[in-house]
Scaffold this active site. Structure first.
Site, PDB file in Angstrom:
ATOM      1  N   GLU A  50       0.811  -1.217   0.000  1.00  0.00           N
ATOM      2  CA  GLU A  50       0.000   0.000   0.000  1.00  0.00           C
ATOM      3  C   GLU A  50       0.847   1.272   0.000  1.00  0.00           C
ATOM      4  O   GLU A  50       0.456   2.284  -0.578  1.00  0.00           O
ATOM      5  CB  GLU A  50      -0.941   0.009   1.213  1.00  0.00           C
ATOM      6  CG  GLU A  50      -2.053  -1.012   1.140  1.00  0.00           C
ATOM      7  CD  GLU A  50      -1.680  -2.352   1.737  1.00  0.00           C
ATOM      8  OE1 GLU A  50      -2.554  -3.227   1.836  1.00  0.00           O
ATOM      9  OE2 GLU A  50      -0.484  -2.530   2.103  1.00  0.00           O
ATOM     10  N   PHE A 112     -12.336  -6.832  13.443  1.00  0.00           N
ATOM     11  CA  PHE A 112     -11.206  -7.280  12.626  1.00  0.00           C
ATOM     12  C   PHE A 112     -10.848  -6.228  11.574  1.00  0.00           C
ATOM     13  O   PHE A 112     -11.707  -5.770  10.837  1.00  0.00           O
ATOM     14  CB  PHE A 112     -11.564  -8.605  11.940  1.00  0.00           C
ATOM     15  CG  PHE A 112     -10.491  -9.124  11.032  1.00  0.00           C
ATOM     16  CD1 PHE A 112      -9.267  -9.558  11.521  1.00  0.00           C
ATOM     17  CD2 PHE A 112     -10.704  -9.162   9.662  1.00  0.00           C
ATOM     18  CE1 PHE A 112      -8.278 -10.028  10.670  1.00  0.00           C
ATOM     19  CE2 PHE A 112      -9.719  -9.641   8.798  1.00  0.00           C
ATOM     20  CZ  PHE A 112      -8.500 -10.075   9.309  1.00  0.00           C
ATOM     21  N   GLN A 113      -9.583  -5.850  11.549  1.00  0.00           N
ATOM     22  CA  GLN A 113      -9.044  -4.850  10.621  1.00  0.00           C
ATOM     23  C   GLN A 113      -9.738  -3.495  10.749  1.00  0.00           C
ATOM     24  O   GLN A 113      -9.906  -2.774   9.756  1.00  0.00           O
ATOM     25  CB  GLN A 113      -9.087  -5.353   9.175  1.00  0.00           C
ATOM     26  CG  GLN A 113      -8.101  -6.484   8.932  1.00  0.00           C
ATOM     27  CD  GLN A 113      -7.867  -6.788   7.462  1.00  0.00           C
ATOM     28  OE1 GLN A 113      -8.736  -6.569   6.621  1.00  0.00           O
ATOM     29  NE2 GLN A 113      -6.681  -7.293   7.149  1.00  0.00           N
ATOM     30  N   LYS A 162     -17.871  -0.502   4.854  1.00  0.00           N
ATOM     31  CA  LYS A 162     -18.301  -1.474   3.851  1.00  0.00           C
ATOM     32  C   LYS A 162     -19.804  -1.443   3.626  1.00  0.00           C
ATOM     33  O   LYS A 162     -20.289  -1.544   2.486  1.00  0.00           O
ATOM     34  CB  LYS A 162     -17.861  -2.878   4.268  1.00  0.00           C
ATOM     35  CG  LYS A 162     -18.087  -3.929   3.190  1.00  0.00           C
ATOM     36  CD  LYS A 162     -17.479  -5.259   3.584  1.00  0.00           C
ATOM     37  CE  LYS A 162     -17.650  -6.293   2.478  1.00  0.00           C
ATOM     38  NZ  LYS A 162     -17.040  -7.608   2.856  1.00  0.00           N
ATOM     39  N   MET A 469      24.034   9.031   4.161  1.00  0.00           N
ATOM     40  CA  MET A 469      23.855  10.335   4.785  1.00  0.00           C
ATOM     41  C   MET A 469      23.944  10.250   6.301  1.00  0.00           C
ATOM     42  O   MET A 469      24.521  11.122   6.955  1.00  0.00           O
ATOM     43  CB  MET A 469      22.520  10.954   4.364  1.00  0.00           C
ATOM     44  CG  MET A 469      22.342  12.396   4.810  1.00  0.00           C
ATOM     45  SD  MET A 469      23.630  13.508   4.174  1.00  0.00           S
ATOM     46  CE  MET A 469      22.953  13.892   2.555  1.00  0.00           C
TER      47      MET A 469
END
Length: 555
Positions: A50, A112-113, A162, A469
């Site tokens: 993602e 969940f999630q 959803k 760096m």
């Protein structure tokens, strides 16, 4: 017309002329992905993570100057976007991000999630929405694209539960936007513009300090006209690079921490500093008390919150850069400043960018050759680190908006997915990613996206087996105690390339660069070049902490 919210969302995106979406599906996003499959011809690019989706949308937005769009599912899908959202927010990049959410009845139950992505991203978005009312979808989407692209651009997130995505609504897309309290200022105050014209005419040593706002405003031509009219040298912030021709006699290069010494000294000596679309950040100003001590400071910016935030501003002017410069230019006449021109030439001759050609293949040499072979016209994407600064110093951009890099956040792993988005946005322009051995491994899985999309990106890895760096900072601030910055193992990047069906090369000498780089750049398709450079090579000049920009050292 009655349809589901998911189908209506697809129609909204079509109304906003969205051509490509970068995303990664999941359970909470199934209704939306199913609608994309069934009802739309919008191109969807399946990334491998993602974070790759949001960075790709960012790269696409930078090169097309359109709003970038990405999608991810709820929970970890949404949280994996956070770094890229913060990056876009810091660099003022217009994005609209869609995330899936658990059904509304489960919000707040630790389902969940489930994660509160609107709460998490509130400090790093220009605005965000949790869409609970299905009937408000079209208005929210219309507002989101408007907010993202207007005023000071930035990311806007829309979180869609959803069950909301599955709800049915009577779809109608609004023609206008009504947002109380959101009215960006585009036209500069006429009196302030006249004051600036007067100060320019009276100054003996004016200098233009131009940032990323010039690019956001499409004001590169107005900037060039201003500089040539008033005979003022131009220095860029890192984000402002490619807003002014890198081979122009008036160009001073980048200023600040790793800026050219002649740019830093010119800022120190100028009597009028014209800040345009820049925010006077800490890597530019360093010790504020020593920054432009002799100058009257003009600050032109569309975001009033930036004006006077860091440096005392004598003439503030809020508005769109292009509009303001368009109004200012007719008030100015051609000015001859031979004395100031001579001083600028003297500084350039006295303090040129230099590096030693001994002790192995030098990264500066590679970038110089890259610039020469592409004539400064390539679309160059970078990650973050030493390689990024060498590109800023030694690649002289000639075309507007051809540098794509993470400026404010300094996000390693940005480069590869951003180059995917940039190449998709400009399919007919050669795209080159310059990255480091540390940065490339943070999102290296996006090689799969690149190959799957058939993108001919050339990848140059400046490989010093170190977090270069950070290692350089340890040399100066930790007395050379190199803790956790030297890699004891790397994959053979040239061999790894072949696992992705990409030609791979390893450069160890100047001769390798001179002989093979032209062939690789001119060949069709992608390539990975693993350039082995010395770990002790530092980015110079460098301004140490607490010092003024006029005190840069060579090391």
């Amino acid at each position: 017309m009655e349809m589901t919210v998911a189908e209506a969302l697809v129609r909204c995106l079509e109304k906003e002329n969205v051509e490509v979406i970068f995303g990664y599906p999941g359970g909470a996003m199934l209704p939306i992905y199913d609608s994309l499959y069934r009802f739309s011809s919008i191109k969807h690019v399946l990334v491998r993570h993602e974070q790759g989706a949001v960075h790709a949308a960012d790269g696409y937005a930078r090169v097309t100057r359109k709003v970038g769009v990405c999608m991810a599912t709820s929970g970890p899908g949404a949280t994996n976007l956070v770094t890229g959202i913060a990056n876009a927010y810091m660099d003022s990049i217009p994005l609209v991000i869609f995330t899936g959410q658990v059904p509304t009845v489960q919000i707040g139950t630790d389902a969940f999630q489930e994660v509160d992505i609107t709460g998490i991203t509130m400090p790093i978005t220009k605005h965000n929405y949790l869409l609970k009312d299905p009937t408000k979808l079209a208005t929210v989407v219309k507002n989101a694209f408007h907010i993202a692209a207007t005023g000071r651009p930035g990311p806007v997130l829309i979180d869609i539960p959803k069950d909301v995505a599955q709800a049915k609504i009577d779809f109608k897309y609004p023609k206008t936007v009504h947002l109380r309290g959101y009215k960006p200022t585009y036209r500069g105050h006429p009196y302030k513009i006249q004051t600036i014209a007067k100060l320019i005419k009276e100054s003996r040593r004016p200098l233009i300090y131009a940032g990323g706002g010039v690019i956001s405003s499409n004001a590169e031509q107005e900037l060039l006209q201003l500089a040539e009219t008033i005979s003022a040298p131009v220095t860029n912030t890192f984000m402002g690079l490619a807003s002014f021709p890198g081979d122009h006699p008036l160009f001073l290069g980048m200023l600040g921490l790793h800026g050219t010494r002649y740019a830093n000294l010119a800022v120190t000596e100028c009597d009028l500093l014209i800040g345009i679309g820049a925010r006077f950040d800490d890597r530019v100003t360093m010790n504020i008390k020593a920054f432009a001590p002799n100058a009257t400071v003009i600050h032109i910016d569309i975001d009033p919150a930036e004006i006077g935030k860091i440096v005392e501003t004598h003439v503030p002017l809020v508005g769109d850069v292009k509009n303001i410069l368009t109004a200012l230019l007719p008030l100015l006449e051609k000015i001859d400043r031979s004395e100031w021109d001579a001083r600028i030439r003297e500084l350039k001759e006295q303090y040129p960018l230099t590096y030693s050609r001994t002790n192995g293949l030098k990264p500066q040499f590679i970038i110089e050759q890259l610039c020469a072979l592409t004539r400064g016209e390539a679309l160059v994407v970078t990650d973050v680190g030493q390689h990024q600064m060498w590109v800023a110093q030694y690649y002289h951009f000639r075309s507007p908006g051809t540098l794509v890099s993470s400026g404010g956040l300094g996000c390693m792993g940005f480069g590869l997915p951003a180059s995917v988005g940039a190449q998709i946005g400009r399919p007919n322009q050669q795209t080159i990613l310059v990255t480091g051995d540390g940065s490339i491994q943070m999102t290296i899985q996006e090689l799969g996206t690149m190959v799957e999309q058939g993108l001919p990106i050339k990848i140059i890895i400046l490989n010093n087996f170190a977090l270069g760096m950070v290692r350089q900072l340890q040399e100066f601030y930790c007395e050379g105690r190199y803790m956790a910055t030297n890699f004891k193992f790397h994959p053979d990047f040239a061999q790894l390339a072949k696992a992705y069906s990409i030609p791979g090369y390893t450069f160890k000498t100047d001769e390798d660069v001179l002989k093979t780089l032209p062939e690789v750049l001119s060949a069709p398709g992608p390539a990975i070049i693993n350039c082995l450079i010395p770990p002790e090579e530092n980015v110079t000049p460098m301004v140490l902490a607490g010092k003024g920009i006029h005190e840069a050292i060579e090391c």
